[in-house]
Design a protein around this motif. Structure first.
Motif, mmCIF file in Angstrom:
data_model
loop_
_atom_site.group_PDB
_atom_site.id
_atom_site.type_symbol
_atom_site.label_atom_id
_atom_site.label_comp_id
_atom_site.label_asym_id
_atom_site.label_seq_id
_atom_site.Cartn_x
_atom_site.Cartn_y
_atom_site.Cartn_z
ATOM 1 N N ASP A 107 -54.418 25.491 -14.478
ATOM 2 C CA ASP A 107 -54.612 26.489 -13.426
ATOM 3 C C ASP A 107 -53.770 27.733 -13.682
ATOM 4 O O ASP A 107 -54.242 28.865 -13.513
ATOM 5 C CB ASP A 107 -54.260 25.883 -12.069
ATOM 6 C CG ASP A 107 -54.532 26.844 -10.926
ATOM 7 O OD1 ASP A 107 -55.683 27.325 -10.812
ATOM 8 O OD2 ASP A 107 -53.602 27.127 -10.149
ATOM 9 N N THR A 108 -52.524 27.531 -14.113
ATOM 10 C CA THR A 108 -51.646 28.669 -14.398
ATOM 11 C C THR A 108 -52.175 29.485 -15.562
ATOM 12 O O THR A 108 -52.226 30.726 -15.497
ATOM 13 C CB THR A 108 -50.222 28.173 -14.709
ATOM 14 O OG1 THR A 108 -49.711 27.479 -13.567
ATOM 15 C CG2 THR A 108 -49.305 29.325 -15.054
ATOM 16 N N VAL A 118 -56.633 37.323 -8.370
ATOM 17 C CA VAL A 118 -56.506 36.410 -9.512
ATOM 18 C C VAL A 118 -55.473 35.320 -9.228
ATOM 19 O O VAL A 118 -55.736 34.128 -9.396
ATOM 20 C CB VAL A 118 -56.117 37.184 -10.795
ATOM 21 C CG1 VAL A 118 -55.771 36.204 -11.924
ATOM 22 C CG2 VAL A 118 -57.243 38.102 -11.223
ATOM 23 N N VAL A 119 -54.266 35.722 -8.792
ATOM 24 C CA VAL A 119 -53.185 34.733 -8.669
ATOM 25 C C VAL A 119 -53.270 33.921 -7.377
ATOM 26 O O VAL A 119 -52.842 32.768 -7.330
ATOM 27 C CB VAL A 119 -51.798 35.407 -8.776
ATOM 28 C CG1 VAL A 119 -51.610 36.019 -10.153
ATOM 29 C CG2 VAL A 119 -51.599 36.461 -7.690
ATOM 30 N N GLN A 120 -53.793 34.536 -6.322
ATOM 31 C CA GLN A 120 -53.959 33.857 -5.029
ATOM 32 C C GLN A 120 -52.682 33.097 -4.635
ATOM 33 O O GLN A 120 -52.723 31.918 -4.265
ATOM 34 C CB GLN A 120 -55.152 32.903 -5.080
ATOM 35 C CG GLN A 120 -56.469 33.616 -5.328
ATOM 36 C CD GLN A 120 -57.666 32.674 -5.380
ATOM 37 O OE1 GLN A 120 -57.514 31.460 -5.342
ATOM 38 N NE2 GLN A 120 -58.855 33.235 -5.451
ATOM 39 N N LYS A 132 -55.089 31.623 -14.598
ATOM 40 C CA LYS A 132 -54.689 32.830 -13.868
ATOM 41 C C LYS A 132 -54.099 33.879 -14.812
ATOM 42 O O LYS A 132 -54.352 35.087 -14.652
ATOM 43 C CB LYS A 132 -53.687 32.470 -12.774
ATOM 44 C CG LYS A 132 -54.308 31.673 -11.631
ATOM 45 C CD LYS A 132 -53.273 31.255 -10.595
ATOM 46 C CE LYS A 132 -53.921 30.490 -9.449
ATOM 47 N NZ LYS A 132 -52.939 30.045 -8.427
#
Length: 328
Positions: A246-247, A316-318, A250
């Motif tokens: 997930d990181t 993008v980062v949310q 992003k």
């Protein structure tokens, strides 16, 4: 370079600073350190951060010798160190009066300096009364061993308690906190600490703006450059926690935003941290002069962070934390 007051104090620190964590003593020795520190000074950096635990004290020795060899005037720079982990003995760690006094004396000896500008409590100490710590920090200030004191990785509640003790005893409270702050770690700076900025004039010297290098974009799944932090044996666990799908997804999503602005992802990420008005200084790290040059150019990116660009980053980062009800 822009200079900002450290919280409500009169101390002026460069908007970008340099920290010795990981690099000095683990990756670099005095010769390399001198080149990096001079590159920082050439860019206008005046604030340099250290800690007694970094490379078991060797980082302070390297920084002190490098500054001595470079012939800098002590009044031209702001030097900080942090106390908590000083050794293996039962009184070599924590925030007791004994360790604060002896620990700072040890740091000053390694740095070969008469004083540090800022001394931090590197972590909260649940085994020592806050009043003892506040009194000890004020004592080392009264002795001229430090000019200001602060905290690192404390909660808002713990900082508030320290200030309550200081106000009750007519002593000096912590003027600065040193939290982690980057696009993936935001809650403390943007939510939890909100009441402290106006109530106590709390300043921030934030660390890990690039999330230990993840926000440079140099790491991909299964690819760790040999000269990077995550290649060090001591940091493999951190790598496993940081380099998750997930990181990395992003990070890849941020790359086109940086490209559209004509800047590197690292510059975009550092500029984003520095643009927060509550951040006094963003502590950067580097093992090469070229990295310092690139990092310092992040200041030129701040004006490019329009509301539209910020919205793209957020999409993008949310990772934006919810603000407390009373601060909406």
């Amino acid at each position: 370079m822009q200079y900002k007051n450290l919280g409500r104090s009169g101390l002026r620190v460069s908007q970008l600073s340099y920290g010795a964590w990981v690099t000095f003593g683990n990756q670099l020795d005095v010769k390399e350190a001198k080149a990096l520190l001079q590159a920082c000074r050439d860019a206008g950096v005046n604030f340099f951060d250290n800690a007694e635990v970094y490379a078991n004290g060797r980082a302070e020795e390297i920084m002190g010798q490098a500054i001595r060899d470079l012939g800098w005037r002590r009044s031209d720079v702001v030097i900080s160190t942090k106390l908590f982990w000083g050794g293996q003995g039962p009184n070599d760690k924590g925030l007791s009066r004994k360790h604060i006094v002896e620990g700072l004396r040890g740091s000053l000896k390694r740095l070969d300096m008469d004083y540090v500008d800022v001394v931090y409590c590197h972590r909260p100490d649940a085994t020592t009364p806050v009043e003892e710590t506040v009194r000890a920090m004020n004592w080392v200030i009264d002795q001229g061993m430090a000019f200001y004191w602060g905290t690192s990785e404390w909660s808002a509640q713990q900082i508030t308690e320290a200030w309550s003790v200081a106000n009750r005893l007519d002593l000096v409270g912590p003027i600065v906190e040193q939290p982690e702050y980057n696009l993936f770690s935001r809650h403390k700076v943007e939510s939890e600490f909100l009441p402290l900025y106006s109530t106590y004039g709390l300043g921030l010297t934030t660390w890990s703006p690039l999330a230990s290098g993840v926000l440079t974009g140099k790491y991909t799944k299964g690819n760790i450059p040999a000269d990077s932090r995550f290649a060090l044996e001591n940091y493999k666990n951190l790598a496993n926690r940081s380099l998750v799908d997930d990181t990395l997804r992003k990070v890849n999503g941020l790359k086109p935003i940086a490209s559209e602005l004509g800047v590197s992802l690292a510059q975009l990420s550092i500029a984003w941290c520095a643009s927060n008005p509550n951040v006094s200084s963003v502590i950067t790290g580097a093992t090469k002069e070229s990295q310092i040059v690139e990092n310092m150019r992040a200041l030129d990116v701040i004006p490019l962070l329009t509301p539209e660009v910020i919205d793209k980053i957020e999409a993008v980062v949310q990772s934006k934390p919810k603000r407390p009800e009373s601060y909406r």
